[in-house]
Design a protein around this motif. Structure first.
Motif: not given
Length: 321
Positions: A200, A182-187, A189, A158-159
DNA sequence: CATCAGGGCCCTG
DNA sequence: CAGGGCCCTGAT
């Protein structure tokens, strides 16, 4: 992203030097940021905003070591870049340490002597940046290897950036700034669980008033340890992985995690389980200031054996790949 | 089906 | 300085 060949550098490590046992650590979990075959090692590097593919080729012997570095990048490399790369590689693979005292000693040590001979010149090494190493230690926490591998793959896909050079495709890790977008939720997921927050916050420690890897390298073991423990997500288990593998403090052996405890119990005492205190006392008595390097060699040796196809059922039980 | 430990660390009391 | 909580997964 395809990187073109740009330049060659030649390095002369201090003898004795063992190329294969330095660049490749078979006990480490596989991450697609590197590629190893006998005599050849590829990895990726970020230098300022440039992405560099590094191919290391063994051109020497244990007593007359020599390494060629073939460098791949999108655009040509300036003299300052070359000098930085030379310095980074020398530091990360600890090429300038003189380990002759260690490798010439311990001849009467029943456990170490045969292994020290077999891997003569091997040293601690970590091909990635400090940031990359920290990501890995965070992903190792409180889980099994299989899941660590999955989390790392998810993150890189992804990154990270896939690069192609010297006939291979590997990834280069994202820069720490990326994690601010990037949000904590993105991670979460990506199945990172509560490690999302740690990654983060740790990434933020590299921005603004950044952690200076070069400065940490110049510190003594205890000062280095103190600084590393300030990083969010680094505790007593991760800190000595860092001190040994990344900063090359060859006596940094102070805690034994449960899975390692079982392996050292077997290798040092021939028993299923021995207390961590007893293990630490034993390695200190035997190997003193080289206790982590010596322990590392006997530890890696069984993983080299496993890689070469030797059946070690008791070991398989502990690694759960 | 449920429970639980696993290459730890942070935070709280 | 001991102990609870944390995400998810595969083993039991």
């Amino acid at each position: 992203m395809k990187l073109a060949y740009q330049h060659k550098l030649s390095l002369k490590p201090v003898a004795p030097f063992n190329f294969n046992a330095t660049v490749h650590k078979p006990s480490h979990f596989p991450a697609p940021v590197e590629y190893y075959e006998q005599g050849r090692y590829l990895f990726s590097l970020r230098l300022r905003s440039q992405i560099i593919g590094v191919e290391m080729i063994n051109r020497g012997s244990t007593e007359k070591p020599a390494i060629d570095l073939a460098l791949y990048a999108k655009s040509s490399l300036k003299p300052a870049d070359l000098s930085d790369i030379r310095q980074a590689v020398t530091g990360r693979f600890d090429l300038e340490s003189d380990l002759s005292e260690f490798y010439n000693g311990f001849a009467k040590d029943k456990i170490l002597a045969p292994i020290s001979k077999k891997y003569r010149g091997a040293r601690a090494a970590s091909s990635g940046s400090l940031y990359e190493f920290l990501i890995i230690t965070i992903l190792l926490q409180n889980t099994v290897v299989k899941r660590t591998v999955q989390m790392m793959d998810n993150l890189l896909q992804k990154y990270g950036t896939q690069i192609e050079f010297a006939g291979k495709k590997i990834y280069v890790i994202w820069p720490p700034e990326k994690m601010t977008e990037v949000s904590e939720q993105d991670l979460r997921d990506l199945k990172l669980g509560y490690r999302a927050k740690t990654i983060k916050r740790m990434s933020e420690d590299f921005i603004g008033k950044p952690i200076q890897e070069d400065k940490l390298r110049k510190l003594g073991r205890d000062d280095c340890k103190k600084e590393l423990l300030k990083i969010y997500g680094v505790g007593k288990q991760s800190v000595w992985y860092l001190l040994f593998e990344h900063f090359h403090h060859y006596d940094a052996f102070e805690t034994v995690s449960p899975w390692e405890q079982k392996i050292y119990s077997r290798l040092l005492f021939g028993k299923d389980i021995v207390s961590p205190e007893k293990i630490l006392k034993e390695v200190d008595k035997r190997w003193g200031q080289y206790k982590m390097l010596a322990s590392h060699l006997i530890f890696e040796d069984i993983f080299w054996q496993r890689k070469q196809g030797k059946a070690l059922p008791w070991l398989e039980k502990e690694i759960r790949l």
